[in-house]
Design a protein around this motif. Structure first.
Motif, PDB file in Angstrom:
ATOM      1  N   THR A 141       0.854  -1.191   0.000  1.00  0.00           N
ATOM      2  CA  THR A 141       0.000   0.000   0.000  1.00  0.00           C
ATOM      3  C   THR A 141       0.892   1.244   0.000  1.00  0.00           C
ATOM      4  OG1 THR A 141      -0.016   0.155   2.399  1.00  0.00           O
ATOM      5  CG2 THR A 141      -1.739  -1.196   1.391  1.00  0.00           C
ATOM      6  N   PHE A 142       0.294   2.396  -0.269  1.00  0.00           N
ATOM      7  CA  PHE A 142       1.050   3.648  -0.229  1.00  0.00           C
ATOM      8  C   PHE A 142       1.657   3.846   1.168  1.00  0.00           C
ATOM      9  CE2 PHE A 142       0.485   6.301  -4.081  1.00  0.00           C
ATOM     10  CZ  PHE A 142      -0.216   5.386  -4.852  1.00  0.00           C
ATOM     11  N   GLU A 143       0.880   3.464   2.187  1.00  0.00           N
ATOM     12  CA  GLU A 143       1.363   3.564   3.579  1.00  0.00           C
ATOM     13  C   GLU A 143       2.613   2.712   3.759  1.00  0.00           C
ATOM     14  OE1 GLU A 143       1.052   5.726   6.643  1.00  0.00           O
ATOM     15  OE2 GLU A 143      -0.940   5.541   5.724  1.00  0.00           O
ATOM     16  N   GLN A 144       2.524   1.463   3.279  1.00  0.00           N
ATOM     17  CA  GLN A 144       3.664   0.553   3.437  1.00  0.00           C
ATOM     18  C   GLN A 144       4.885   1.016   2.647  1.00  0.00           C
ATOM     19  OE1 GLN A 144       1.576  -2.956   2.131  1.00  0.00           O
ATOM     20  NE2 GLN A 144       1.337  -3.771   4.213  1.00  0.00           N
ATOM     21  N   LEU A 145       4.643   1.755   1.581  1.00  0.00           N
ATOM     22  CA  LEU A 145       5.762   2.258   0.784  1.00  0.00           C
ATOM     23  C   LEU A 145       6.369   3.524   1.386  1.00  0.00           C
ATOM     24  CD1 LEU A 145       4.257   1.770  -2.798  1.00  0.00           C
ATOM     25  CD2 LEU A 145       6.212   0.537  -1.846  1.00  0.00           C
ATOM     26  N   GLY A 146       5.781   3.990   2.484  1.00  0.00           N
ATOM     27  CA  GLY A 146       6.302   5.197   3.131  1.00  0.00           C
ATOM     28  C   GLY A 146       5.788   6.480   2.506  1.00  0.00           C
ATOM     29  N   LEU A 147       4.667   6.365   1.781  1.00  0.00           N
ATOM     30  CA  LEU A 147       4.151   7.541   1.072  1.00  0.00           C
ATOM     31  C   LEU A 147       2.895   8.116   1.729  1.00  0.00           C
ATOM     32  CD1 LEU A 147       4.490   6.176  -2.570  1.00  0.00           C
ATOM     33  CD2 LEU A 147       6.028   7.777  -1.405  1.00  0.00           C
ATOM     34  N   GLY A 148       2.512   7.544   2.879  1.00  0.00           N
ATOM     35  CA  GLY A 148       1.263   7.931   3.509  1.00  0.00           C
ATOM     36  C   GLY A 148       1.150   9.426   3.749  1.00  0.00           C
ATOM     37  N   GLU A 149       2.218  10.006   4.268  1.00  0.00           N
ATOM     38  CA  GLU A 149       2.203  11.429   4.584  1.00  0.00           C
ATOM     39  C   GLU A 149       2.099  12.263   3.315  1.00  0.00           C
ATOM     40  OE1 GLU A 149       1.577  14.301   6.943  1.00  0.00           O
ATOM     41  OE2 GLU A 149       1.850  12.254   7.703  1.00  0.00           O
ATOM     42  N   PHE A 150       2.864  11.854   2.299  1.00  0.00           N
ATOM     43  CA  PHE A 150       2.934  12.612   1.041  1.00  0.00           C
ATOM     44  C   PHE A 150       1.565  12.746   0.384  1.00  0.00           C
ATOM     45  CE2 PHE A 150       3.672  12.579  -3.638  1.00  0.00           C
ATOM     46  CZ  PHE A 150       4.285  13.820  -3.741  1.00  0.00           C
ATOM     47  N   VAL A 151       0.761  11.674   0.463  1.00  0.00           N
ATOM     48  CA  VAL A 151      -0.521  11.688  -0.263  1.00  0.00           C
ATOM     49  C   VAL A 151      -1.706  11.905   0.680  1.00  0.00           C
ATOM     50  CG1 VAL A 151       0.348  10.260  -2.135  1.00  0.00           C
ATOM     51  CG2 VAL A 151      -0.718   9.159  -0.160  1.00  0.00           C
ATOM     52  N   ARG A 152      -1.422  12.459   1.854  1.00  0.00           N
ATOM     53  CA  ARG A 152      -2.449  12.600   2.892  1.00  0.00           C
ATOM     54  C   ARG A 152      -3.739  13.255   2.360  1.00  0.00           C
ATOM     55  NH1 ARG A 152      -2.443   9.573   6.457  1.00  0.00           N
ATOM     56  NH2 ARG A 152      -0.380  10.027   7.273  1.00  0.00           N
ATOM     57  N   ASP A 153      -3.598  14.337   1.591  1.00  0.00           N
ATOM     58  CA  ASP A 153      -4.791  15.070   1.148  1.00  0.00           C
ATOM     59  C   ASP A 153      -5.251  14.681  -0.252  1.00  0.00           C
ATOM     60  OD1 ASP A 153      -4.503  16.479   3.515  1.00  0.00           O
ATOM     61  OD2 ASP A 153      -3.166  17.953   2.564  1.00  0.00           O
TER      62      ASP A 153
END
Lengths: 426, 198
Positions: free
Chosen positions: B100-112
């Motif tokens: 997932t985006f979260e698992q890839l470390g991108l959770g914060e980047f795509v928050r909105d």
């Protein structure tokens, strides 16, 4: 027929439709896909009565083209960059002998430092070699110019380089309208050589000419290019009659002359090749009232040799200033295209600016162009500008060279300064 | 004009993907321009290719610096290359991964981000399954048709037939179709309110 294909592929098909009889091929990026494409068509039998010759160098490629053309065959080859330099001696011979070879130059920078990306240094280094040089703006125009080139070359017995931006056009997939064989046959008659090496009717081609006639023979080359100046616009008209579209000619103007509802241009940007597209988009934006309503237009030069002095004069007749944006550098003076343009406008009292841009594949962006043209419109531009030059990198190196005698290889030090791990252009 | 940037590695068919995307758009009567980043590409090295799609002639020749959509063929590039440089806020992102985006470390980047514009598909697995080779580019085009809605799956199929023939074409069509369906399902789930990715 409309199709979506690579620029190189479009050119390969167009050349095949011109029924070439000898193709000489030596690979160098970014032209390789073109001769590969033609080679496939010869092998498959799609292109008949054509000999495809793999040669051992560019020097050999041009030499074989010269032999083939002198033997009465329609000859074609393609090259780029160092390949063009390597064949330079033979390039001069082809034009000096009056042999109507057509060659694609997939424009690319010249080293050192080695660089495979696009600029116009290669073709422009050969500007005085006696070949006609036509520059394509799009893949459609590249395709069309090849068809026109065979006709013009053979009429005048002069070789022609069709120049197209390496990678930017050669490797771009875009829409082209590919003509039919019947259309090309209607436009391009079979090659009727003015001179031919024929054992049954022997002649000498390439005799020694001393001071008694050398100048006259050379003048003839100039006279033929002046004839080309007349024929190129006519051929564009004849082409339009058969193929139904505007392609070729000496120059193209855009928003420059007060037609099409435009109110003319105070600033005219002059360029060659594919960058004209980006320039036109920039001009469209800048002309919008909300963006300042800049009175700015474009002059594209299609025929660099012969250089259309009169057409340039006419196009610039009503402007206040011009900006020549060129992908080439005459080291020690500035611009190459700019020098030619300045000759055309001698005595017209215009302000002129030279901008060297896009060397070695440096991207030329709308953002940079907007800033540049805005500055030009306010006459705040330096006479010679290097677009998006990183002065820190340059000044660091100059400083280094001041401090120590053995400053080492410059290019490598500058790469280290910017911390480059891989080439990039965006 | 809709602008797509494709990131991958040499050998994954990055340039071919951009070209096929342009063919698919052309099939729909649109103008399209595809081009590579012109590096001296080598197998395994980061490669970038671009595709513009518009309803009128495309004259712009600059690289795509502000894409509307990103296709990331190799997730190991995420922390090596600035793949997101210039991406428009809320732009489409399609990544070849089973994470997932979260698992890839991108959770914060795509928050909105609108969640239905953030999709993943295991395209490499799909290509191995259907084509027998780890070439994720074509299934990702199927996924891209789904997430972006800019081109139809049918046009991708036509582009595949244009490029390949026989079994290779059939396999790629199956892989692209499955990727399309997977992404459609993901989007439906995202729209239903699941904060699945972010």
């Amino acid at each position: 027929m409309l199709k979506q294909c690579e620029g190189s592929h479009a050119v390969a098909e167009a050349v095949a439709l011109c029924r070439p009889e000898v193709i000489c091929a030596y690979p160098i990026s970014p032209q390789t896909h073109i001769v590969e494409g033609i080679g496939e068509m010869v092998k498959s039998g799609e292109l008949k009565n054509c000999e495809f010759i793999n040669v051992e160098s560019e020097f050999a490629a041009m030499s074989v083209a010269i032999g083939a053309s002198a033997g009465g065959a329609r000859a074609y080859t393609a090259t780029a960059s160092q390949g063009l330099l390597f064949m330079a001696e033979a390039v001069y011979n082809a034009s000096g002998l009056g042999l109507p070879i057509v060659m694609t130059v997939a424009n690319r920078a010249i080293g050192a430092p080695i660089n495979i990306w696009n600029d116009h240094s290669d073709s422009l280094s050969q500007r005085d070699c006696g070949w006609i040089q036509l520059f394509a703006e799009t893949n459609q125009e590249a395709l069309d110019l090849h068809i026109q080139a065979f006709k013009l070359a053979e009429e005048l017995s002069l070789p022609i380089m069709v120049c197209m931006d390496g990678f930017i056009l050669t490797h771009a997939y875009e829409r082209v309208d590919m003509p039919t064989q019947a259309q090309v046959d209607a436009f391009l008659p079979p090659y009727e050589p003015r001179q031919v090496l024929d054992p049954a009717d022997p002649v000498s081609i390439g005799a020694m000419v001393g001071p008694e006639a050398f100048m006259e023979v050379r003048y003839l080359a100039h006279a033929k290019q002046m004839q080309a100046l007349e024929r190129i616009p006519q051929l564009a008209e004849e082409f339009k009659a058969v193929f139904g579209r505007d392609s070729g000619g000496l120059t193209h103007t855009y928003c420059a002359d007060g037609v099409d509802g435009n109110d003319g241009a105070e600033t005219i940007v002059i360029a060659m090749g594919s960058v004209l597209g980006t320039i036109k988009d920039t001009v469209d934006e800048m002309r919008k009232p909300e963006n300042g309503g800049h009175k700015i237009g474009v002059l594209g030069i299609t025929s660099f040799r012969p250089f259309p002095l009169e057409a340039v004069r006419v196009a610039l007749a009503n402007c206040k200033r011009f900006v020549v944006l060129e992908k080439s550098l005459a080291v020690g003076i500035g611009g190459i295209v700019a020098t030619n343009v300045r000759m055309a406008v001698t005595g017209m009292g215009l302000k002129g600016y030279t901008v060297v841009a896009g060397l070695g594949g440096r991207a030329i962006t709308m953002k940079s162009l907007t800033g540049l043209f805005d500055k030009a419109g306010r006459d705040e531009l330096e006479p010679l500008t290097f677009l998006d030059l990183d002065w820190n990198v340059v000044n660091n190196q100059l400083e280094r060279e001041k401090l120590v005698r053995r400053s080492g290889p410059a290019a490598e030090a500058m790469l280290r300064d910017i911390g480059a791990v891989a080439a990039r252009n965006y | 004009m809709f602008q797509v940037r494709i990131h991958g590695r040499g050998g994954q068919g990055v340039v071919t993907a951009a070209e096929m995307l342009s063919v698919a758009a052309f099939e729909e009567g649109r103008h399209a321009q595809a081009f590579p980043s012109f590096g001296s590409e080598r197998t395994g090295a980061p490669v970038v290719a671009f595709c513009r799609i518009a309803d009128k002639e495309i004259r712009l020749r600059e690289p795509i610096m502000e894409p509307d959509a990103l296709i990331i063929q190799d997730p190991t590039l995420l922390h090596q290359v600035d793949v997101f440089a210039g991406l428009k806020k809320g732009g489409y992102i399609l990544i070849n991964t089973n994470k997932t985006f979260e698992q890839l470390g991108l959770g914060e980047f795509v928050r909105d981000w609108p969640p239905e514009r953030l999709c993943t598909v295991s395209a490499t697995e799909l290509s191995i399954k259907h084509v027998g080779r780890p070439v994720p580019n074509v299934p990702l085009l199927g996924g891209f048709a789904a997430v972006s809605g800019v081109i139809q799956l049918a046009s991708v199929v036509t582009a595949i037939r244009d490029k390949f023939s026989g079994k290779v074409a059939d396999g790629n069509i199956a892989a692209a179709t499955e990727a399309y369906n997977i992404v459609r399902a993901e989007m439906a789930e995202a729209i239903m309110g699941g904060a699945h990715h972010a």
